[in-house]
Design an enzyme around this catalytic site. Structure first.
Site, PDB file in Angstrom:
ATOM      1  N   VAL A   6     -28.340  56.870  15.847  1.00 52.29           N
ATOM      2  CA  VAL A   6     -28.228  56.626  17.415  1.00 52.29           C
ATOM      3  C   VAL A   6     -28.159  57.812  17.993  1.00 52.29           C
ATOM      4  O   VAL A   6     -27.800  58.949  17.609  1.00 52.29           O
ATOM      5  CB  VAL A   6     -27.152  55.592  17.658  1.00 52.29           C
ATOM      6  CG1 VAL A   6     -27.371  54.165  16.951  1.00 52.29           C
ATOM      7  CG2 VAL A   6     -25.775  56.120  17.098  1.00 52.29           C
ATOM      8  N   SER A   7     -28.494  57.737  19.323  1.00 48.58           N
ATOM      9  CA  SER A   7     -28.542  58.851  20.133  1.00 48.58           C
ATOM     10  C   SER A   7     -27.121  59.359  20.801  1.00 48.58           C
ATOM     11  O   SER A   7     -26.876  60.409  20.960  1.00 48.58           O
ATOM     12  CB  SER A   7     -29.664  58.890  21.437  1.00 48.58           C
ATOM     13  OG  SER A   7     -30.822  58.719  20.483  1.00 48.58           O
ATOM     14  N   THR A   8     -26.376  58.224  21.162  1.00 43.97           N
ATOM     15  CA  THR A   8     -25.073  58.420  21.874  1.00 43.97           C
ATOM     16  C   THR A   8     -23.876  57.984  21.137  1.00 43.97           C
ATOM     17  O   THR A   8     -24.129  56.776  20.297  1.00 43.97           O
ATOM     18  CB  THR A   8     -25.439  58.156  23.312  1.00 43.97           C
ATOM     19  OG1 THR A   8     -25.562  56.642  23.420  1.00 43.97           O
ATOM     20  CG2 THR A   8     -26.474  58.992  24.296  1.00 43.97           C
TER      21      THR A   8
END
Length: 174
Positions: A6-8
């Site tokens: 996931v990015s964040t």
């Protein structure tokens, strides 16, 4: 083995993990990092661990990379290890030439999506700035205080280090 990303920090890999486990993946590497970055420790740990006959499984190809150049590089590394790549949501893999080409096409789409998102973000920030929205932390000094510090340092009444110490003690401007 599987890879989930996931990015964040406010996102979760839970749905990816569930799909990977349901697909029979035994070892899963997961991390929080941008898919456009190459320096992802868990991705590299997984690639280093790969052996001939292994299959890297991802929920979706953009979880592996949002950059076509990096996706091609990762696919090449997987292939050099004698392993394969499989996406659970895109019914393609790297065991055939057509599958490899399709993976690259999906990578092109992911990179295009990322570029479009970047363009929209920059346009939104520009529009907000034009409307007077200010980003970042508030200044500790108001305009008059800033001019006073610049004048005093320029005149030699205050060193830059003294100015920094003085500013550090001040409360945010109101």
């Amino acid at each position: 083995m599987g890879y989930a990303r996931v990015s964040t920090d406010d996102q979760t890999t839970a749905s990816q993990l569930g799909a990977l486990k349901q697909a029979g993946v035994l070892k899963i590497y997961q991390e929080t990092a941008s898919g456009g970055r190459w320096d992802r420790p868990e991705l590299h740990r997984m690639l280093d661990f790969l052996r001939e006959g292994d299959t890297v499984v991802v929920w979706k190809i953009d979880r592996l990379s949002r950059s076509l150049a990096d996706l091609v590089r990762i696919m090449k590394l997987i292939d050099q290890r004698g392993a394969a790549l499989k996406s659970l949501t895109e019914p393609i893999g790297t065991t055939t030439a057509v599958g490899k080409a399709m993976m690259q096409m999906v990578g092109v789409s992911a990179e295009l999506e990322r570029s479009n998102l970047r363009e929209r973000t920059h346009a939104g920030l520009k529009a907000a700035r034009e409307k007077g929205v200010r980003f970042g932390r508030p200044s500790k000094l108001n305009a008059a205080q800033q001019q006073d510090i610049v004048r005093r340092v320029g005149a030699g009444d205050l060193t830059a280090a003294d100015a920094a110490r003085l500013i550090r003690r001040r409360r945010p401007a109101s």
